[in-house]
Design a protein around this motif. Sequence first.
Motif, short mmCIF file in Angstrom:
data_model
loop_
_atom_site.label_atom_id
_atom_site.label_comp_id
_atom_site.label_asym_id
_atom_site.label_seq_id
_atom_site.Cartn_x
_atom_site.Cartn_y
_atom_site.Cartn_z
N ILE A 171 -18.14 1.65 -6.80
CA ILE A 171 -16.93 2.12 -6.49
C ILE A 171 -16.79 3.39 -7.41
O ILE A 171 -17.11 3.01 -8.68
N PRO A 172 -16.03 4.42 -7.21
CA PRO A 172 -15.66 5.55 -8.20
C PRO A 172 -14.53 5.14 -9.12
O PRO A 172 -13.34 5.56 -9.01
N ILE A 173 -14.91 4.36 -10.02
CA ILE A 173 -13.79 3.77 -11.35
C ILE A 173 -13.17 4.96 -11.64
O ILE A 173 -11.77 4.89 -12.02
N SER A 174 -13.74 5.85 -12.18
CA SER A 174 -13.07 7.00 -12.83
C SER A 174 -12.14 7.75 -12.11
O SER A 174 -11.19 8.50 -12.51
N ALA A 175 -12.21 7.63 -10.58
CA ALA A 175 -11.09 8.61 -9.84
C ALA A 175 -9.97 7.58 -9.45
O ALA A 175 -8.94 8.19 -9.07
N LEU A 176 -9.86 6.36 -9.91
CA LEU A 176 -8.75 5.53 -9.43
C LEU A 176 -7.75 5.51 -10.30
O LEU A 176 -8.07 5.95 -11.78
N GLU A 177 -6.46 5.54 -9.91
CA GLU A 177 -5.27 5.84 -10.76
C GLU A 177 -4.49 4.49 -10.17
O GLU A 177 -4.20 4.17 -9.01
N LEU A 178 -3.66 3.90 -11.19
CA LEU A 178 -2.73 2.85 -10.72
C LEU A 178 -1.51 3.52 -10.32
O LEU A 178 -1.08 4.34 -10.58
N CYS A 179 -1.13 2.79 -8.94
CA CYS A 179 -0.08 3.07 -8.22
C CYS A 179 0.66 2.03 -8.14
O CYS A 179 0.49 0.85 -7.85
N GLN A 180 1.81 2.38 -8.91
CA GLN A 180 3.09 1.22 -8.71
C GLN A 180 4.16 1.79 -7.99
O GLN A 180 5.45 0.99 -8.23
N HIS A 181 3.97 2.37 -6.84
CA HIS A 181 5.23 2.63 -6.01
C HIS A 181 5.61 1.40 -5.11
O HIS A 181 4.84 0.56 -4.85
N SER A 182 6.76 1.30 -5.37
CA SER A 182 7.39 0.03 -4.74
C SER A 182 7.33 -0.28 -3.56
O SER A 182 7.28 -1.50 -2.99
N GLU A 183 7.12 0.73 -2.60
CA GLU A 183 6.80 0.32 -1.26
C GLU A 183 5.36 0.19 -0.71
O GLU A 183 5.28 -0.31 0.41
N LEU A 184 4.52 0.43 -1.70
CA LEU A 184 3.02 0.15 -1.27
C LEU A 184 2.62 -1.33 -0.96
O LEU A 184 2.06 -1.45 0.12
N PRO A 185 3.08 -2.18 -1.69
CA PRO A 185 2.66 -3.53 -1.08
C PRO A 185 3.19 -3.91 0.28
O PRO A 185 2.64 -4.44 1.27
N GLN A 186 4.81 -3.38 0.73
CA GLN A 186 5.09 -3.51 1.95
C GLN A 186 4.39 -2.94 3.00
O GLN A 186 4.13 -3.35 4.13
N GLU A 187 4.00 -1.62 2.80
CA GLU A 187 3.21 -0.99 3.56
C GLU A 187 1.82 -1.58 3.78
O GLU A 187 1.45 -1.86 5.14
#
Length: 268
Positions: free
Chosen positions: A137-153
């Motif tokens: 998988i493209p590890i270098s393209a990944l960014e941590l997403c800490q948006h509070s609504e993402l888990p619920q989505e």
Amino acid sequence: MTVAAPHSDFRYLSTYFVKRISSTCNTTSQEQKGCSPSGSRPIDRSMLLQDRECDLEFYQTYFRDKNHFNYVAATSAQGPIVVSVVVDPIGCIRILIRTTTGSDRIEHPMSALNIPWFKRVFGVPCLWILEQICPAIPISALELCQHSELPQELVRMEERQIIRSHKFGIYQLLPGQTLERQGLANPCDSCTPDFLDFVNWLGEPIRLRGWKGYRAGLDVSGDTTGETSIFTHWNGYQVMFHCAPFIPFNPNDRQQVERRRFIGNDIV
């Protein structure tokens, strides 16, 4: 390493990610206890052996309400990608990889990784874990997403994907009959006591007119598809049985198209 079968449906989160993080995502999951040791290696889709329909609540079961990390790549060589990583208290790494072509679930024991001593001291980064287990998988393209609504989505998407209703077709072959068209042509008054006992064992007879539950395409307002059917709840699923003798019989139709319309489209 355990890998679950792929499943692809990016539609549910497309609007959310376009507005929030410029990405789309998909997830499937299969609940499985334990974590079997294996060497680190990239995802091999030839090894995706597990039933994907049982995989849908994996994120909600093992990630939601637990300390986990979601990484997002809005664009990459593989297209949009979302990766979720969690390490449980017994050292089992669980990874969900979601792309436009499908989703993969991976379970891998932390003990199987060759972790340098300094990483053990200062902490093992999730991206390093992904490099060891999923180098494709493209590890270098990944960014941590800490948006509070993402888990619920992600949870909502799983809930929308879960199929909670099924339909099954049933017809009876009388003595001397061997063909499907013969079974479909048997009128209701030809049902044997054993057949009626069997369908009543499968479920409960329900009155179709006014029925509010899963109807499996049957008419619940005008009795055009019969007055009664057989229905049951099983492990949280709604199951409707299309019983050919209960669907109106047309003596002028050798193929019994109306009955075949339901039975021919059923799962079993």
